[in-house]
Enzyme design. Structure first.
Site, PDB file in Angstrom:
ATOM      1  N   ASP A  47       1.888  19.965 -20.849  1.00 40.28           N
ATOM      2  CA  ASP A  47       1.103  18.740 -21.038  1.00 40.28           C
ATOM      3  C   ASP A  47       2.028  17.854 -21.864  1.00 40.28           C
ATOM      4  O   ASP A  47       2.115  17.988 -23.076  1.00 40.28           O
ATOM      5  CB  ASP A  47      -0.198  19.052 -21.777  1.00 40.28           C
TER       6      ASP A  47
ATOM      7  N   LYS B   5       0.122   7.292 -23.837  1.00 37.83           N
ATOM      8  CA  LYS B   5       0.575   7.650 -25.188  1.00 37.83           C
ATOM      9  C   LYS B   5       2.050   7.265 -25.326  1.00 37.83           C
ATOM     10  O   LYS B   5       2.372   6.110 -25.475  1.00 37.83           O
ATOM     11  CB  LYS B   5       0.332   9.129 -25.457  1.00 37.83           C
TER      12      LYS B   5
ATOM     13  N   ARG C  39     -13.842  13.292 -36.885  1.00 37.01           N
ATOM     14  CA  ARG C  39     -13.539  14.545 -36.207  1.00 37.01           C
ATOM     15  C   ARG C  39     -14.091  15.657 -37.093  1.00 37.01           C
ATOM     16  O   ARG C  39     -13.381  16.251 -37.889  1.00 37.01           O
ATOM     17  CB  ARG C  39     -12.024  14.716 -36.001  1.00 37.01           C
TER      18      ARG C  39
ATOM     19  N   TYR D 140       0.830  -1.209   0.000  1.00 36.35           N
ATOM     20  CA  TYR D 140       0.000   0.000   0.000  1.00 36.35           C
ATOM     21  C   TYR D 140       0.862   1.255   0.000  1.00 36.35           C
ATOM     22  O   TYR D 140       0.567   2.229  -0.673  1.00 36.35           O
ATOM     23  CB  TYR D 140      -0.942   0.011   1.212  1.00 36.35           C
TER      24      TYR D 140
ATOM     25  N   PHE E  17      -7.326  20.991 -24.998  1.00 30.95           N
ATOM     26  CA  PHE E  17      -7.589  19.555 -25.045  1.00 30.95           C
ATOM     27  C   PHE E  17      -8.774  19.307 -24.112  1.00 30.95           C
ATOM     28  O   PHE E  17      -8.889  19.953 -23.063  1.00 30.95           O
ATOM     29  CB  PHE E  17      -6.365  18.728 -24.628  1.00 30.95           C
ATOM     30  N   THR E  18      -9.632  18.378 -24.500  1.00 31.92           N
ATOM     31  CA  THR E  18     -10.916  18.173 -23.819  1.00 31.92           C
ATOM     32  C   THR E  18     -10.795  18.113 -22.293  1.00 31.92           C
ATOM     33  O   THR E  18     -11.355  18.947 -21.592  1.00 31.92           O
ATOM     34  CB  THR E  18     -11.573  16.882 -24.335  1.00 31.92           C
TER      35      THR E  18
ATOM     36  N   PHE F  84     -20.889  12.280 -30.426  1.00 24.48           N
ATOM     37  CA  PHE F  84     -20.152  11.431 -31.360  1.00 24.48           C
ATOM     38  C   PHE F  84     -19.936  10.018 -30.831  1.00 24.48           C
ATOM     39  O   PHE F  84     -19.807   9.073 -31.605  1.00 24.48           O
ATOM     40  CB  PHE F  84     -18.809  12.073 -31.748  1.00 24.48           C
TER      41      PHE F  84
HETATM   42  C1  LIG Z   1      -4.797  11.784 -23.635  1.00 22.69           C
HETATM   43  C2  LIG Z   1      -4.461  13.172 -23.347  1.00 22.69           C
HETATM   44  C3  LIG Z   1      -4.664  13.736 -22.072  1.00 22.69           C
HETATM   45  C4  LIG Z   1      -5.366  13.014 -20.947  1.00 22.69           C
HETATM   46  O1  LIG Z   1      -4.757  11.830 -20.586  1.00 22.69           O
HETATM   47  P1  LIG Z   1      -5.571  10.531 -20.115  1.00 22.69           P
HETATM   48  O2  LIG Z   1      -4.518   9.554 -19.735  1.00 22.69           O
HETATM   49  O3  LIG Z   1      -6.432  10.087 -21.265  1.00 22.69           O
HETATM   50  O4  LIG Z   1      -6.408  10.934 -18.951  1.00 22.69           O
HETATM   51  C5  LIG Z   1      -4.259  15.047 -21.888  1.00 22.69           C
HETATM   52  N1  LIG Z   1      -3.709  15.768 -22.868  1.00 22.69           N
HETATM   53  C6  LIG Z   1      -3.513  15.261 -24.096  1.00 22.69           C
HETATM   54  C7  LIG Z   1      -2.891  16.110 -25.156  1.00 22.69           C
HETATM   55  C8  LIG Z   1      -3.881  13.955 -24.382  1.00 22.69           C
HETATM   56  O5  LIG Z   1      -3.703  13.479 -25.626  1.00 22.69           O
END
Ligand SMILES: *Cc1c(COP(=O)(O)O)cnc(C)c1O
Length: 498
Positions: free
Chosen positions: A256, A299, A423, A113, A165-166, A490
């Protein structure tokens, strides 16, 4: 590193270049002035720096089975079952193939833990390769975005960034802030061949500082390879200029860093003075111009789950390590199993190797040049993680309200079992006030390439399938939306053929 020469055809003349793909400093002015027609040949081939030890068998489907499956899915590729998909290009997030070293790392998971040895390994690797002082693991990138936003943003703050970014924007808003786009104009233009479409427009930033005052801007959020612009990189010189500007005003820079290795590779390939530098050293230099970062391991870092928050400020780190307990778990696991942290630590090291990046983006560029040679309209320059097909140009006889990108994605599935993503107008949604659709300028189909998953033969199948659909494009009819969900339509909207 050197792949020999490439012959690049631009309009009616050609350029002989030192390395394998477009955008070499010596051809840049000409390439920007004209349209690239095709990349003809490279005298030496590259190949993947790995061999295959285990395979995942795929179900082969017939055209009749695919026609039935896509109809049942309401012509929405999100509603297909993945087992009915032959080549899955929906996303590059969490879809990478792990190495034997990462798989054996899973077996070394220390599922304690508190104070797992895998945390200390991840901590050491992240510090070594990125140079930040403090690391807090999170279940994925958005967990880190939540923490960063909460410790940095006050109500009424403004957070400039190079395109939204979303999830990033949503967390900034939830913390009481407001995102403002300060990316250069070229990023919004699919025709522009600017080599660093992810750059921040320092002028736009300066006028924002003038308007709101520096004390209303806690940090600038810089994304490395801008996802929503099609995987377009930021230049090192822009990062330096940003650092100099923000330092003058006491504003922090937060990264980011989701696709930082891909960004570093583009700097190595395209920016003057960096061609002899390793991806790993460029990654570390990028981080050195910033004060912290959010990271999605799904990623670049070649894992299926994981992320972290990195900070240099001790007080902010302590605040965030306290908050992580509320949302993710103790600060030495942050919602991850010990084995996940181990796999990510190993993946980070693999992700910054030059051979790996050459093959990773090499594969994306290979598919892009195969499509370009076949006359398929795609967004240029080709980005780091996928190819964006211009559905408006592909299906000019369809109105935007007949959902050209949605149609094209469905047709690709029907033709060869390839799953892509829309998209365009469907993703853009509706204007809440008027109730009408938003009509985005770009109507695109995204072919996202997972890392280390598919072979060059798969890329050939994709290119041939897109070509086949292109040949019969005039016969392709539009779609009609028959079910529209209220949020993020979508994902779940359903359609029928007109
Ligand atoms: C995927 C992504 C995120 C968020 O990461 P998650 O692991 O999906 O929560 C943030 N910024 C960018 C540019 C991304 O492509």
């Amino acid at each position: 590193m050197n792949f020999g020469r490439a012959v690049i055809w631009v309009a009616d003349s050609f350029y002989l270049c030192r390395t394998h793909f477009y955008y070499l400093p010596e051809c840049l002015p000409e390439l920007q002035a004209k349209k690239i027609l095709m990349v003809k040949e490279h005298t030496r081939s590259w190949a993947e720096p790995f061999k295959i030890k285990m395979v995942e068998l795929l179900k082969m489907t017939t055209p009749a089975q695919r026609a039935k499956a896509i109809k049942e899915a309401g012509y929405n590729t999100f509603l297909l079952r993945s087992e009915d998909v032959y080549i899955d290009l929906l996303t590059d997030s969490g879809t990478s193939a792990m190495s034997d070293a990462q798989w054996s790392g899973l077996m070394r998971g220390d599922e304690a833990y508190a104070g797992s040895k895998n945390f200390y390994h991840l901590d050491a690797v992240a510090k070594k390769y990125y140079g930040f002082k403090y690391i807090i693991p999170t279940h994925q990138g958005r967990g880190a975005e939540n923490l960063l936003s909460q410790v940095m943003i006050k109500k009424g703050d403004v957070i400039p960034g190079n395109m939204y970014f979303t999830t990033t924007r949503l967390h900034q808003e939830l913390a009481g802030g407001r995102f403002v786009d300060v990316i250069i104009d070229e990023a919004h233009d699919p025709e522009s061949l600017h080599p660093f479409k992810g750059d921040i427009d320092i002028e736009k930033l300066a006028s924002l500082v003038k308007k709101h005052g520096a004390d209303k801007i806690p940090y600038v959020c810089v994304a490395t390879t801008v996802n929503m612009a099609g995987g377009q990189p930021v230049s090192m010189s822009n990062l330096m200029a940003l650092r100099a500007f923000t330092a003058k005003h006491g504003i922090k820079v937060m990264l980011d860093m989701t696709r930082i290795a891909e960004n570093a590779w583009f700097i190595q390939q395209r920016e003057k003075g960096y061609s002899r530098r390793s991806v790993a050293s460029l990654v570390k230099e990028i981080c050195s111009y910033t004060d912290g970062a959010t990271f999605s391991g799904k990623k670049d870092a070649l894992v299926n789950i994981g992320g972290f928050l990195a900070l240099n400020d001790k007080d902010k780190f302590e605040e965030a390590s306290n908050l992580v307990v509320v949302y993710e778990g103790l600060h030495t696991y942050g919602g991850l199993a010990g084995r996940d942290m181990e796999a990510m630590a190993i993946g980070i090291v693999e992700s910054v190797q030059d051979d790996h990046m050459d093959a990773r983006i090499g594969q994306v560029l290979y598919l892009g040049s195969e499509l370009a040679e076949r006359g398929i309209p795609i967004v240029r320059p080709i980005g780091g993680h996928g190819i964006f097909v211009d559905a408006k140009k592909f299906l000019p006889h369809l109105k935007q309200t007949e959902f050209p990108a949605q149609v094209l994605a469905a047709e690709l599935y029907e033709d060869a079992g390839i799953r892509a993503m829309e998209r365009g107008i469907v993703s853009a949604g509706r204007n809440a006030k008027t109730g009408d659709h938003y009509y985005p300028k770009l109507e695109l189909v995204r072919l996202t390439i997972p890392r280390r998953v598919y072979t060059q033969a798969h890329m050939d199948v994709i290119a041939e399938s897109v070509e086949r659909v292109h040949e019969r494009r005039e016969k392709i009819r539009g779609l009609e939306m028959v079910y529209e969900p209220r949020y993020l339509r979508f994902f779940q909207a359903r359609f029928k053929k007109k």
